[in-house]
Design an enzyme around this catalytic site. Structure first.
Site, PDB file in Angstrom:
ATOM      1  N   ASP A   1     -51.894  -8.020  30.794  1.00 53.28           N
ATOM      2  CA  ASP A   1     -50.665  -7.373  30.324  1.00 53.28           C
ATOM      3  C   ASP A   1     -50.761  -5.850  30.349  1.00 53.28           C
ATOM      4  OD1 ASP A   1     -51.560  -9.812  29.144  1.00 53.28           O
ATOM      5  OD2 ASP A   1     -49.862  -9.832  27.777  1.00 53.28           O
TER       6      ASP A   1
ATOM      7  N   ASP B   1     -50.192  -2.423  23.765  1.00 48.58           N
ATOM      8  CA  ASP B   1     -48.755  -2.490  24.024  1.00 48.58           C
ATOM      9  C   ASP B   1     -48.005  -1.247  23.575  1.00 48.58           C
ATOM     10  OD1 ASP B   1     -48.611  -4.883  25.413  1.00 48.58           O
ATOM     11  OD2 ASP B   1     -48.630  -6.074  23.574  1.00 48.58           O
TER      12      ASP B   1
HETATM   13  N1  GLY Z   1     -47.821  -9.034  26.252  1.00 47.63           N
HETATM   14  C1  GLY Z   1     -47.718 -10.318  25.655  1.00 47.63           C
HETATM   15  C2  GLY Z   1     -46.937 -11.287  26.429  1.00 47.63           C
HETATM   16  O1  GLY Z   1     -46.634 -11.094  27.579  1.00 47.63           O
HETATM   17  O2  GLY Z   1     -46.571 -12.301  25.869  1.00 47.63           O
END
Ligand code: GLY
Length: 398
Positions: A176, A107
């Site tokens: 993600d 992330d």
């Molecule tokens: N990237 C984590 C979520 O979408 O909750």
């Protein structure tokens, strides 16, 4: 029928835009360089370090780039210096994350695309460029050569991953990450060095093969042997269960593959984005255009995740940008239906209160309900991006 249901799309858009400007002006004045995630019991945003998502003063929570992203979007639309100043203030706070390679995860793209890279795109700041390239290097370093994927979470987060299946997480990739690899495309575009983009495209190809199912639904997690790269299994993750269809993961797929097409012009990525989009649209149309937390969840209890709707809408608008008018209309119309349904059910435009949207759900299995149908900052980010895109006033931050 809600009071805005009779408006044309353009009338609705113009009204929402005006409400957005009023709300964000007040919110920026209140929040400034604090980093919001959700509202507290008092209905107010509090800095992340005062919440359970920022223990010991950590600013590493994965959502901490969305507030500066909102600020850069509003700066683009209005030119108001207050937005730029607050965004740069948050970027300065996030810079400390670049010093600890063992705790960042995939992330890092969400964190730095919307802070440092957005700053660089808008102002040309050399410091912001340096931060963006450092973040890209950290993301690239997570690449598993034999498996051809970017590793999701670090060992430091093994405790958190227990609820998603746990075990050996060294070989986990998650859908993600499709939204984080634009940081790598940007780094190659910026430096002229193709290595970053090649890692991104290789990851996207692996996701196409293992994450997306033939009907356009997606796994959240795919686990590989970290030594050989051989496929192991597909744990359930944040959705209802293994084999189900977590709606925000579906949104990451729609938008993420569209963005990989944006940066590479590889038609297969656009086709995958459409495949996932059609799956989402069919499910959303069957539920009055309101996103369930998981498109394969049981009928009861009825649980929504508005953030999935806002992100899916942005993905549909991105797909539309790459198509002829005739074909694009279907995606734009679907995006508008999602946005209007979510606005009617989940928006709070009172400038005196924090958060534009509620109805955000972090994961399906939430023991105490505190992460279910609440305001979540990325719901607001994607709503804002969608509105500004439709108004022709957005900045491209991916
Ligand atoms: N990237 C984590 C979520 O979408 O909750």
């Amino acid at each position: 029928m809600s009071e805005t249901a009779s408006l044309t799309h353009q009338q609705w858009l113009d009204e929402v835009y005006d409400k957005l400007l009023a709300k964000m002006k007040a919110e920026c004045a209140r929040v400034g360089t604090n980093i919001p995630y959700t509202t507290g019991r008092d209905g107010r945003y509090h800095d992340i370090t005062e919440t359970p998502w920022g223990q010991n003063g950590s600013v590493g929570f994965w959502t901490n780039g969305f507030w500066p992203g909102m600020l850069w979007q509003l700066y683009e639309a209005t030119g108001d210096e207050a937005y730029r100043a607050a965004a740069v203030g948050v970027e300065d706070r996030l810079a400390v994350l670049l010093e600890s390679a063992e705790t960042v995860d995939h992330d890092v793209g969400f964190l730095f695309l919307h802070s440092a890279v957005a700053d660089y795109r808008k102002t040309g700041s050399p410091d912001a460029r340096r931060r963006g390239l450092l973040a890209a290097s950290l993301l690239a370093s997570r690449y598993n050569i034999d498996g051809r994927f970017i590793r999701a979470w670090p060992d430091a987060m093994a405790g958190m991953t227990e609820r998603f299946g746990g075990g050996d997480i060294r070989g986990w990739m998650i859908i993600d990450c499709m939204m984080n690899i634009p940081l790598l495309y940007w780094a190659s575009e910026e430096t002229g060095d193709p290595r970053f983009a090649k890692i991104a495209a290789a990851h996207a190809k692996t996701a196409q093969q293992y994450v997306v199912r033939p009907d356009g639904s997606c796994n959240h997690i795919v686990a590989f042997d970290p030594e050989t790269g051989a496929y192991r299994n597909s744990p359930g993750g944040q959705g209802y269960r293994e084999g189900s269809s977590w709606s925000r993961g579906q949104a990451w797929a729609v938008y993420g593959f569209a963005l990989s097409y944006h940066h590479t012009h590889d038609e297969s990525f656009l086709n995958t984005a459409k495949q996932c989009a059609h799956y989402c649209i069919a499910n959303l149309a069957a539920c009055d255009w309101l996103p369930l937390v998981d498109y394969r969840q049981p009928a009861e209890p009825l649980k929504y995740d508005s953030t999935a709707g806002f992100c899916t809408a942005c993905g549909l608008l991105e797909i539309a940008e790459h198509l002829e008018e005739n074909e694009a209309r279907f995606y734009t119309e679907s995006a508008l239906r999602i946005l209007r349904a979510c606005d009617a059910k989940f928006a709070n435009w009172d400038p005196e209160q924090d958060a534009i949207t509620t109805g955000g759900t972090f994961f399906y299995h939430d023991p105490d309900g505190s992460n279910t149908e609440v305001p979540i900052i990325y719901g607001d980010y994607f709503f804002i991006e969608a509105i500004l895109r439709l108004k022709g006033k957005s900045i491209f931050l991916w």
